[in-house]
Design a protein around this motif. Structure first.
Motif, PDB file in Angstrom:
ATOM      1  N   GLU A  22       0.833  -1.207   0.000  1.00 50.79           N
ATOM      2  CA  GLU A  22       0.000   0.000   0.000  1.00 50.79           C
ATOM      3  C   GLU A  22       0.867   1.257   0.000  1.00 50.79           C
ATOM      4  OE1 GLU A  22      -2.741  -0.625   3.243  1.00 50.79           O
ATOM      5  OE2 GLU A  22      -4.146  -1.688   1.926  1.00 50.79           O
ATOM      6  N   ARG A  23       1.956   1.244   0.749  1.00 52.72           N
ATOM      7  CA  ARG A  23       2.880   2.392   0.738  1.00 52.72           C
ATOM      8  C   ARG A  23       3.514   2.589  -0.634  1.00 52.72           C
ATOM      9  NH1 ARG A  23       5.987   1.891   6.539  1.00 52.72           N
ATOM     10  NH2 ARG A  23       4.238   2.638   7.784  1.00 52.72           N
ATOM     11  N   ALA A  24       3.651   1.499  -1.383  1.00 56.41           N
ATOM     12  CA  ALA A  24       4.217   1.578  -2.732  1.00 56.41           C
ATOM     13  C   ALA A  24       3.158   1.966  -3.769  1.00 56.41           C
ATOM     14  CB  ALA A  24       4.864   0.243  -3.107  1.00 56.41           C
ATOM     15  N   GLY A  25       1.921   2.170  -3.326  1.00 57.62           N
ATOM     16  CA  GLY A  25       0.873   2.647  -4.216  1.00 57.62           C
ATOM     17  C   GLY A  25      -0.034   1.597  -4.823  1.00 57.62           C
ATOM     18  N   TYR A  26      -0.027   0.399  -4.254  1.00 59.02           N
ATOM     19  CA  TYR A  26      -0.881  -0.680  -4.763  1.00 59.02           C
ATOM     20  C   TYR A  26      -2.114  -0.852  -3.888  1.00 59.02           C
ATOM     21  CZ  TYR A  26       3.236  -2.119  -7.416  1.00 59.02           C
ATOM     22  OH  TYR A  26       4.316  -2.152  -8.262  1.00 59.02           O
ATOM     23  N   GLU A  27      -3.186  -1.305  -4.512  1.00 62.51           N
ATOM     24  CA  GLU A  27      -4.345  -1.796  -3.774  1.00 62.51           C
ATOM     25  C   GLU A  27      -4.061  -3.263  -3.497  1.00 62.51           C
ATOM     26  OE1 GLU A  27      -9.075  -2.761  -4.402  1.00 62.51           O
ATOM     27  OE2 GLU A  27      -8.024  -1.557  -5.900  1.00 62.51           O
ATOM     28  N   VAL A  28      -4.290  -3.716  -2.268  1.00 65.28           N
ATOM     29  CA  VAL A  28      -3.947  -5.089  -1.892  1.00 65.28           C
ATOM     30  C   VAL A  28      -5.194  -5.827  -1.420  1.00 65.28           C
ATOM     31  CG1 VAL A  28      -2.498  -6.543  -0.443  1.00 65.28           C
ATOM     32  CG2 VAL A  28      -1.657  -4.301  -1.165  1.00 65.28           C
ATOM     33  N   ILE A  29      -5.413  -6.985  -2.010  1.00 64.27           N
ATOM     34  CA  ILE A  29      -6.481  -7.879  -1.582  1.00 64.27           C
ATOM     35  C   ILE A  29      -5.789  -9.119  -1.040  1.00 64.27           C
ATOM     36  CG2 ILE A  29      -8.487  -9.219  -2.302  1.00 64.27           C
ATOM     37  CD1 ILE A  29      -8.671  -7.164  -4.679  1.00 64.27           C
ATOM     38  N   ILE A  30      -6.100  -9.471   0.201  1.00 63.46           N
ATOM     39  CA  ILE A  30      -5.399 -10.589   0.824  1.00 63.46           C
ATOM     40  C   ILE A  30      -6.328 -11.777   1.055  1.00 63.46           C
ATOM     41  CG2 ILE A  30      -3.603  -9.192   1.907  1.00 63.46           C
ATOM     42  CD1 ILE A  30      -5.124  -9.341   4.523  1.00 63.46           C
ATOM     43  N   PHE A  31      -5.739 -12.958   0.923  1.00 60.28           N
ATOM     44  CA  PHE A  31      -6.411 -14.224   1.205  1.00 60.28           C
ATOM     45  C   PHE A  31      -5.473 -15.061   2.048  1.00 60.28           C
ATOM     46  CE2 PHE A  31      -8.153 -12.880  -2.886  1.00 60.28           C
ATOM     47  CZ  PHE A  31      -9.517 -12.969  -2.645  1.00 60.28           C
ATOM     48  N   ASN A  32      -6.032 -15.780   3.015  1.00 60.74           N
ATOM     49  CA  ASN A  32      -5.182 -16.632   3.858  1.00 60.74           C
ATOM     50  C   ASN A  32      -5.164 -18.082   3.391  1.00 60.74           C
ATOM     51  OD1 ASN A  32      -7.662 -17.471   4.684  1.00 60.74           O
ATOM     52  ND2 ASN A  32      -7.449 -16.796   6.790  1.00 60.74           N
ATOM     53  N   ASN A  33      -5.827 -18.372   2.268  1.00 61.33           N
ATOM     54  CA  ASN A  33      -5.734 -19.684   1.614  1.00 61.33           C
ATOM     55  C   ASN A  33      -6.167 -19.516   0.164  1.00 61.33           C
ATOM     56  OD1 ASN A  33      -8.626 -20.324   1.242  1.00 61.33           O
ATOM     57  ND2 ASN A  33      -8.659 -20.371   3.478  1.00 61.33           N
ATOM     58  N   GLY A  34      -5.991 -20.552  -0.621  1.00 61.29           N
ATOM     59  CA  GLY A  34      -6.293 -20.454  -2.041  1.00 61.29           C
ATOM     60  C   GLY A  34      -7.691 -20.866  -2.433  1.00 61.29           C
ATOM     61  N   ASP A  35      -8.519 -21.226  -1.450  1.00 60.05           N
ATOM     62  CA  ASP A  35      -9.846 -21.757  -1.770  1.00 60.05           C
ATOM     63  C   ASP A  35     -10.704 -20.801  -2.592  1.00 60.05           C
ATOM     64  OD1 ASP A  35      -9.104 -24.049  -0.460  1.00 60.05           O
ATOM     65  OD2 ASP A  35     -10.162 -23.542   1.396  1.00 60.05           O
TER      66      ASP A  35
END
Length: 121
Positions: A22-35
């Motif tokens: 986010e500091r580098a200017g990206y929107e981040v979507i996180i997942f804690n598994n690949g399901d």
């Protein structure tokens, strides 16, 4: 703003990378598994960053799934792992790149930028 989907089952890694990206200017979507990725339940990103060792679905299987979809083939996938021997397997799974842990944040950000610049129309 470029969107990153980050998949890792380690909450502390997700927290750190989310802040860094986010500091580098990206929107981040996180997942804690690949399901959710395997069921195609996610917003379309510009790049995927996937840990090889996930609870549930393996990161290489997630990569294979993404690269088997016509709409995702051109979306870059970076696999990361502490196992040095996985570079070959990551490439065979269709990953665009591989980075070995531990790595410097600048190194990963540079890799992301290179992959995103390759995928520009």
């Amino acid at each position: 703003m470029k969107r990153i989907v980050l998949i890792d089952d380690d909450a502390s890694i997700l927290d750190v990378f989310k802040i860094v990206f986010e500091r580098a200017g990206y929107e981040v979507i996180i997942f804690n598994n690949g399901d959710q990725i395997l069921t195609n339940d996610f917003e379309e990103p510009d790049i995927f960053i996937i840990d090889k060792q996930l609870s549930g679905a393996d990161g290489l299987d997630v990569c294979r799934h993404l690269k088997s979809r016509e709409s995702k083939r051109s979306t870059p996938v970076i696999i990361f792992s502490a196992s040095t021997h996985l570079r070959k397997f990551a490439k065979e799974a269709g990953a665009d790149d591989f980075i070995e842990k531990p790595f410097k944040t600048k190194e990963l950000l540079g890799l992301i930028e290179r992959q995103l610049s390759k995928s520009l129309p």
